[in-house]
Write a protein that holds these residues in place. Structure first.
Motif, short mmCIF file in Angstrom:
data_model
loop_
_atom_site.label_atom_id
_atom_site.label_comp_id
_atom_site.label_asym_id
_atom_site.label_seq_id
_atom_site.Cartn_x
_atom_site.Cartn_y
_atom_site.Cartn_z
N SER A 155 72.80 33.26 64.07
CA SER A 155 73.93 34.17 64.21
C SER A 155 74.25 34.87 62.89
O SER A 155 74.14 34.28 61.80
N ASP A 156 74.71 36.12 62.97
CA ASP A 156 75.07 36.88 61.78
C ASP A 156 76.29 36.30 61.06
O ASP A 156 76.53 36.63 59.90
N ARG A 157 77.04 35.45 61.72
CA ARG A 157 78.21 34.85 61.07
C ARG A 157 77.83 33.65 60.20
O ARG A 157 78.66 33.12 59.47
N ASN A 158 76.58 33.26 60.25
CA ASN A 158 76.12 32.09 59.50
C ASN A 158 76.28 32.29 57.99
O ASN A 158 76.00 33.36 57.46
N ARG A 162 75.07 35.26 55.18
CA ARG A 162 76.09 36.04 54.47
C ARG A 162 75.97 35.90 52.95
O ARG A 162 76.15 36.87 52.22
N LEU A 163 75.65 34.70 52.47
CA LEU A 163 75.58 34.46 51.03
C LEU A 163 74.24 34.84 50.43
O LEU A 163 74.16 35.20 49.25
N THR A 196 69.90 19.75 57.49
CA THR A 196 70.78 20.46 56.57
C THR A 196 72.22 20.13 56.91
O THR A 196 72.51 19.48 57.91
N SER A 197 73.13 20.58 56.08
CA SER A 197 74.55 20.38 56.35
C SER A 197 75.01 21.27 57.50
O SER A 197 74.54 22.41 57.66
N GLU A 198 75.95 20.77 58.28
CA GLU A 198 76.55 21.62 59.30
C GLU A 198 77.25 22.82 58.66
O GLU A 198 77.39 23.87 59.28
N TYR A 199 77.66 22.66 57.41
CA TYR A 199 78.25 23.78 56.68
C TYR A 199 77.26 24.93 56.57
O TYR A 199 77.62 26.10 56.77
N TRP A 200 76.03 24.61 56.26
CA TRP A 200 75.02 25.65 56.12
C TRP A 200 74.55 26.18 57.48
O TRP A 200 74.28 27.37 57.62
#
Length: 223
Positions: A155-158, A162-163, A196-200
Motif C-alpha cells: 500500500s502507498d500508505r506504508n 513514504r520514507l 520485519t516489524s509491524e511498524y515497517w
C-alpha cells in the motif's frame, strides 16, 4: 530486474521464535540472581526466568536485559534511558538507530510477557512468499532485492514507501534494507520468508497476492 512474486502467507506475531536461546535464559537467570540456573531443565528455563524477573522493578529488569544484549552498542546512560522509556513508548519502533530495532523488539517482548503487559506490546510481521525472475536473474536474492521488488504489492500508505521512496523506486542503493528486514530465510531456490516489524510493514498493507516486482540496482550491485 523483474520478478513474479506470490504472497503465500502473512502473519502477525508477538515474538520471534528462537531469538532467545536456552543459554541466553541461563545467563539471564544468573544476572537476576537466580541460584543454580544451570540445573534447570531446558523446558522450564523461560518460566523460571519470568519468575526471577518479576522480583525486580520493571525498569531495573529492562536495564539488566538491555545491558546483556546491547552493552556493545549502547553506553550505560543510553541503557538507563531506554529502560525507562520502554514503559511508555514503543522504543523498538522509534529508536533512531534502526539496526537495533530487532534486538530492542525482542527485549521488549520478553519483558512484556514476563510482566504480563506492563510494557507495551509490539508486533512483528512474517511474510512467506515465492519470487521468480522474469529476466534470467540467477544471483543471490538479498534483502534489498526483496524490498524493492515488493514495492508494487505494498500500500502507498506504508512507511517504507513514504520514507524511502527513492530507494524503492530508483537505482539508489537501499542500505537500510538490511535493518528493515530483520531476517530473510531461504527455503529453496524460489521460496523465502522474511521478518520485519509491524511498524515497517503491517500485513494489511500487503495489497496483492501476486504481482510483478521491479528492482533497480546500481551497476556495482548487479555485478
Amino acid at each position: 530486474m523483474k520478478f513474479n512474486i506470490i504472497l503465500n502467507k502473512a502473519t502477525t506475531v508477538e515474538e520471534i521464535e528462537n531469538y532467545w536461546t536456552n543459554q541466553d535464559y541461563v545467563n539471564l537467570l544468573q544476572l537476576f540472581n537466580f541460584p543454580d540456573a544451570n540445573t534447570i531443565k531446558p523446558e522450564n528455563l523461560r518460566e523460571m526466568l519470568f519468575m526471577a524477573i518479576a522480583d525486580f522493578e520493571p525498569n531495573e529488569a529492562a536495564e539488566i536485559v538491555l545491558a546483556y544484549k546491547l552493552s556493545e552498542n549502547l553506553n550505560e546512560g543510553q541503557i538507563a534511558q531506554i529502560s525507562n522509556d520502554m514503559l511508555i513508548d514503543k522504543v523498538c519502533e522509534e529508536y533512531p538507530e534502526i539496526d537495533l530495532h530487532y534486538h530492542l523488539y525482542s527485549v521488549n517482548q520478553l519483558l512484556f510477557k514476563a510482566y504480563n503487559g506492563k510494557f507495551l506490546n509490539c508486533k512483528a510481521t512474517v511474510v512467506d512468499f515465492s519470487i521468480t525472475s522474469l529476466d534470467g536473474f540467477e544471483d543471490e536474492i538479498t534483502k534489498e532485492i526483496v524490498l524493492k521488488s515488493f514495492n508494487n504489492g505494498i500500500s502507498d500508505r506504508n512507511v517504507i514507501k513514504r520514507l524511502f521512496s527513492d530507494q524503492m523506486n530508483t537505482e539508489e542503493s537501499f542500505e537500510q534494507a538490511e535493518d528493515i528486514l530483520w531476517e530473510l530465510n531461504k527455503k529453496d531456490a524460489h521460496n523465502f520468508t522474511f521478518i520485519t516489524s509491524e511498524y515497517w510493514l503491517d500485513k494489511d498493507e500487503l495489497v496483492a497476492s501476486e504481482f510483478e516486482g521491479e528492482c533497480q540496482l546500481t551497476e556495482d550491485e548487479e555485478e
